[in-house]
Design a protein around this motif. Structure first.
Motif, PDB file in Angstrom:
ATOM      1  N   PHE A   1     -24.706  12.110 -17.881  1.00 44.23           N
ATOM      2  CA  PHE A   1     -23.638  12.161 -16.885  1.00 44.23           C
ATOM      3  C   PHE A   1     -22.406  11.447 -17.410  1.00 44.23           C
ATOM      4  CE2 PHE A   1     -21.473  10.097 -13.201  1.00 44.23           C
ATOM      5  CZ  PHE A   1     -20.949  11.246 -12.640  1.00 44.23           C
ATOM      6  N   VAL A   2     -21.257  12.110 -17.332  1.00 43.49           N
ATOM      7  CA  VAL A   2     -19.985  11.534 -17.750  1.00 43.49           C
ATOM      8  C   VAL A   2     -19.101  11.376 -16.523  1.00 43.49           C
ATOM      9  CG1 VAL A   2     -17.944  11.814 -19.199  1.00 43.49           C
ATOM     10  CG2 VAL A   2     -20.173  12.614 -20.018  1.00 43.49           C
ATOM     11  N   MET A   3     -18.571  10.183 -16.305  1.00 43.91           N
ATOM     12  CA  MET A   3     -17.714   9.927 -15.146  1.00 43.91           C
ATOM     13  C   MET A   3     -16.510  10.860 -15.154  1.00 43.91           C
ATOM     14  SD  MET A   3     -17.532   8.080 -12.433  1.00 43.91           S
ATOM     15  CE  MET A   3     -18.612   6.700 -12.792  1.00 43.91           C
ATOM     16  N   PRO A   4     -16.206  11.525 -14.052  1.00 41.52           N
ATOM     17  CA  PRO A   4     -15.073  12.445 -14.006  1.00 41.52           C
ATOM     18  C   PRO A   4     -13.759  11.785 -14.392  1.00 41.52           C
ATOM     19  CG  PRO A   4     -16.454  12.723 -12.087  1.00 41.52           C
ATOM     20  CD  PRO A   4     -16.971  11.518 -12.808  1.00 41.52           C
TER      21      PRO A   4
ATOM     22  N   VAL B   1     -12.124  31.141  -8.383  1.00 42.04           N
ATOM     23  CA  VAL B   1     -10.871  30.403  -8.188  1.00 42.04           C
ATOM     24  C   VAL B   1     -10.986  29.108  -8.973  1.00 42.04           C
ATOM     25  CG1 VAL B   1      -9.295  29.337  -6.538  1.00 42.04           C
ATOM     26  CG2 VAL B   1     -10.602  31.373  -5.879  1.00 42.04           C
ATOM     27  N   MET B   2     -10.081  28.904  -9.933  1.00 44.11           N
ATOM     28  CA  MET B   2     -10.219  27.714 -10.771  1.00 44.11           C
ATOM     29  C   MET B   2      -8.873  27.150 -11.194  1.00 44.11           C
ATOM     30  SD  MET B   2     -11.593  29.363 -14.383  1.00 44.11           S
ATOM     31  CE  MET B   2     -11.916  27.742 -15.071  1.00 44.11           C
ATOM     32  N   GLY B   3      -8.879  25.871 -11.550  1.00 39.63           N
ATOM     33  CA  GLY B   3      -7.676  25.228 -12.044  1.00 39.63           C
ATOM     34  C   GLY B   3      -7.321  25.746 -13.423  1.00 39.63           C
ATOM     35  N   ALA B   4      -6.026  25.855 -13.675  1.00 43.38           N
ATOM     36  CA  ALA B   4      -5.574  26.348 -14.972  1.00 43.38           C
ATOM     37  C   ALA B   4      -5.833  25.342 -16.073  1.00 43.38           C
ATOM     38  CB  ALA B   4      -4.086  26.697 -14.915  1.00 43.38           C
ATOM     39  N   TYR B   5      -5.926  24.071 -15.709  1.00 45.50           N
ATOM     40  CA  TYR B   5      -6.234  23.017 -16.673  1.00 45.50           C
ATOM     41  C   TYR B   5      -7.447  22.252 -16.193  1.00 45.50           C
ATOM     42  CZ  TYR B   5      -1.628  23.782 -18.676  1.00 45.50           C
ATOM     43  OH  TYR B   5      -0.537  24.352 -19.273  1.00 45.50           O
ATOM     44  N   GLY B   6      -8.146  21.666 -17.138  1.00 51.17           N
ATOM     45  CA  GLY B   6      -9.329  20.903 -16.785  1.00 51.17           C
ATOM     46  C   GLY B   6      -9.103  19.414 -16.928  1.00 51.17           C
ATOM     47  N   ALA B   7     -10.191  18.685 -17.045  1.00 48.98           N
ATOM     48  CA  ALA B   7     -10.129  17.231 -17.057  1.00 48.98           C
ATOM     49  C   ALA B   7      -9.471  16.655 -18.293  1.00 48.98           C
ATOM     50  CB  ALA B   7     -11.541  16.656 -16.919  1.00 48.98           C
TER      51      ALA B   7
ATOM     52  N   ARG C   1     -18.987  36.207  -2.081  1.00 46.84           N
ATOM     53  CA  ARG C   1     -19.051  34.799  -2.483  1.00 46.84           C
ATOM     54  C   ARG C   1     -17.895  34.478  -3.418  1.00 46.84           C
ATOM     55  NH1 ARG C   1     -24.030  34.196  -3.535  1.00 46.84           N
ATOM     56  NH2 ARG C   1     -24.550  32.693  -1.904  1.00 46.84           N
ATOM     57  N   ILE C   2     -17.235  33.344  -3.162  1.00 47.88           N
ATOM     58  CA  ILE C   2     -16.194  32.838  -4.052  1.00 47.88           C
ATOM     59  C   ILE C   2     -16.764  31.658  -4.826  1.00 47.88           C
ATOM     60  CG2 ILE C   2     -13.949  31.682  -4.145  1.00 47.88           C
ATOM     61  CD1 ILE C   2     -13.079  33.341  -1.758  1.00 47.88           C
ATOM     62  N   LEU C   3     -16.540  31.665  -6.131  1.00 50.55           N
ATOM     63  CA  LEU C   3     -17.045  30.611  -7.002  1.00 50.55           C
ATOM     64  C   LEU C   3     -15.890  29.729  -7.461  1.00 50.55           C
ATOM     65  CD1 LEU C   3     -19.554  29.543  -8.594  1.00 50.55           C
ATOM     66  CD2 LEU C   3     -18.772  30.972 -10.496  1.00 50.55           C
ATOM     67  N   VAL C   4     -16.079  28.404  -7.374  1.00 52.05           N
ATOM     68  CA  VAL C   4     -15.048  27.455  -7.790  1.00 52.05           C
ATOM     69  C   VAL C   4     -15.607  26.497  -8.836  1.00 52.05           C
ATOM     70  CG1 VAL C   4     -13.303  25.804  -7.030  1.00 52.05           C
ATOM     71  CG2 VAL C   4     -14.177  27.497  -5.422  1.00 52.05           C
ATOM     72  N   PRO C   5     -15.193  26.618 -10.084  1.00 52.11           N
ATOM     73  CA  PRO C   5     -15.585  25.623 -11.083  1.00 52.11           C
ATOM     74  C   PRO C   5     -14.913  24.283 -10.767  1.00 52.11           C
ATOM     75  CG  PRO C   5     -14.872  27.670 -12.129  1.00 52.11           C
ATOM     76  CD  PRO C   5     -14.463  27.745 -10.693  1.00 52.11           C
ATOM     77  N   VAL C   6     -15.690  23.220 -10.746  1.00 53.28           N
ATOM     78  CA  VAL C   6     -15.175  21.892 -10.411  1.00 53.28           C
ATOM     79  C   VAL C   6     -15.536  20.916 -11.526  1.00 53.28           C
ATOM     80  CG1 VAL C   6     -15.312  19.951  -8.801  1.00 53.28           C
ATOM     81  CG2 VAL C   6     -15.296  22.293  -7.927  1.00 53.28           C
ATOM     82  N   ASP C   7     -14.518  20.380 -12.198  1.00 54.26           N
ATOM     83  CA  ASP C   7     -14.746  19.328 -13.191  1.00 54.26           C
ATOM     84  C   ASP C   7     -14.166  18.012 -12.707  1.00 54.26           C
ATOM     85  OD1 ASP C   7     -12.049  19.695 -13.436  1.00 54.26           O
ATOM     86  OD2 ASP C   7     -12.071  20.293 -15.539  1.00 54.26           O
TER      87      ASP C   7
ATOM     88  N   VAL D   1     -20.237  22.366 -14.877  1.00 52.04           N
ATOM     89  CA  VAL D   1     -20.972  22.581 -16.120  1.00 52.04           C
ATOM     90  C   VAL D   1     -20.942  21.301 -16.940  1.00 52.04           C
ATOM     91  CG1 VAL D   1     -21.212  23.955 -18.206  1.00 52.04           C
ATOM     92  CG2 VAL D   1     -20.332  25.025 -16.113  1.00 52.04           C
ATOM     93  N   LYS D   2     -22.142  20.764 -17.189  1.00 53.18           N
ATOM     94  CA  LYS D   2     -22.277  19.600 -18.058  1.00 53.18           C
ATOM     95  C   LYS D   2     -22.572  20.067 -19.471  1.00 53.18           C
ATOM     96  CE  LYS D   2     -25.626  17.519 -15.838  1.00 53.18           C
ATOM     97  NZ  LYS D   2     -26.574  16.413 -15.513  1.00 53.18           N
ATOM     98  N   LYS D   3     -21.978  19.413 -20.442  1.00 50.59           N
ATOM     99  CA  LYS D   3     -22.230  19.780 -21.836  1.00 50.59           C
ATOM    100  C   LYS D   3     -23.588  19.268 -22.317  1.00 50.59           C
ATOM    101  CE  LYS D   3     -17.326  19.997 -22.994  1.00 50.59           C
ATOM    102  NZ  LYS D   3     -16.221  19.484 -23.842  1.00 50.59           N
TER     103      LYS D   3
END
Length: 276
Positions: free
Chosen positions: A43-46, A108-114, A3-9, A37-39
């Protein structure tokens, strides 16, 4: 099945990471799971979601359902599962926990987030995930399309740990039908150190060739191993750079010292970080 996991923000980097993860899932025959992951429960708009900018969406679940609708045609693993999880809490801790308890083979994840590019990688959730994950992590920058892996750079230094990434690189190269550049890197003229690196390079070549993987070897001296490796990666137009997350604290320390953090931060090439 892996399984590959992808964090998505929902940032540009995380969507790029998702596309790259779909490619890797197809090549490795892996399930694919997104995680957000929500803090808090609110719900916060992306921050950034160009793909669905004309959609009216009110929950994270609805965003994920739309993402699966958009990208399922590109996910082509027979009997594979493309799904998502929503967690609440500390971003990097929840990503690591999801990877651990979901038995993920790779993140697999982005080096920077939102928060955007004003946040240096060294202080980001991505760096914390790389630092503490028990499985390998691929970090993807939001520069260009990372659509395939045909050329992998595997730097080799004088540390004992440098060889631990060889099996991971071998499996990936085999499934992607990629060639591997073994690059010996050193900052010294000490013949015993150079000889040790050349010995490790030969071991790596033998291991890869047993799997019928095309190998190209080179060795270079520079003022800094990290910069040397990154310059070489650009010369050969590498699609991926494979490094160890931790290296012995020696003068030949290569990755995840201060220079390595800069390399991962600045590299436009995806970085494959293998835990020690």
């Amino acid at each position: 099945m892996k399984r590959i996991l992808v964090p998505v923000d929902f940032s540009g980097d995380s969507i790029n990471a998702l596309k790259f993860a779909i490619y890797l899932s197809n090549k490795l025959g892996a399930h694919l799971r997104m995680v957000h992951v929500k803090k808090s429960e609110k719900f916060v708009m992306p921050f950034h979601f160009d793909e669905l900018k004309n959609e009216i969406i009110h929950t994270v679940q609805e965003y994920f359902e739309k993402l699966i609708e958009l990208h399922s045609p590109n996910y082509q693993v027979e009997n594979g599962v493309f799904d998502f999880k929503i967690r609440i809490g500390s971003v990097y801790r929840e990503i690591i926990n999801q990877a651990k308890y979901g038995d993920s083979y790779l993140i697999v994840m982005g080096a920077y987030g939102a928060s955007g590019f004003e946040e240096f990688f060294i202080g980001s959730n991505a760096f914390k995930v790389v630092s503490y994950s028990t499985c390998p992590v691929v970090t993807v920058q939001n520069e260009g399309e990372h659509s395939e892996v045909k050329t992998i750079l595997m730097p080799i230094d004088a540390s004992n740990e440098t060889r631990k990434k060889i099996p991971y690189v071998t499996e990936l190269a085999h499934n992607c039908k990629a060639e591997v550049h073994i690059l010996g890197v050193h900052e010294t003229s000490n013949s015993s150190v150079i000889g040790k690196i050349e010995h490790y390079m030969q071991q790596a070549e033998d291991y890869l060739q047993e799997k019928n993987i095309k190998v190209i070897k080179n060795i270079r001296k520079g003022d800094n191993n990290t910069i040397t490796a990154l310059e070489y990666a650009r010369e050969i137009d590498a699609d991926l750079i494979a490094i160890m997350r931790e290296q012995a604290e020696t003068t030949f320390n290569m990755f995840f010292g201060s220079y390595a953090q800069q390399m991962v931060n600045r590299s436009e090439i995806p970085i494959f970080s293998v835990p020690n």
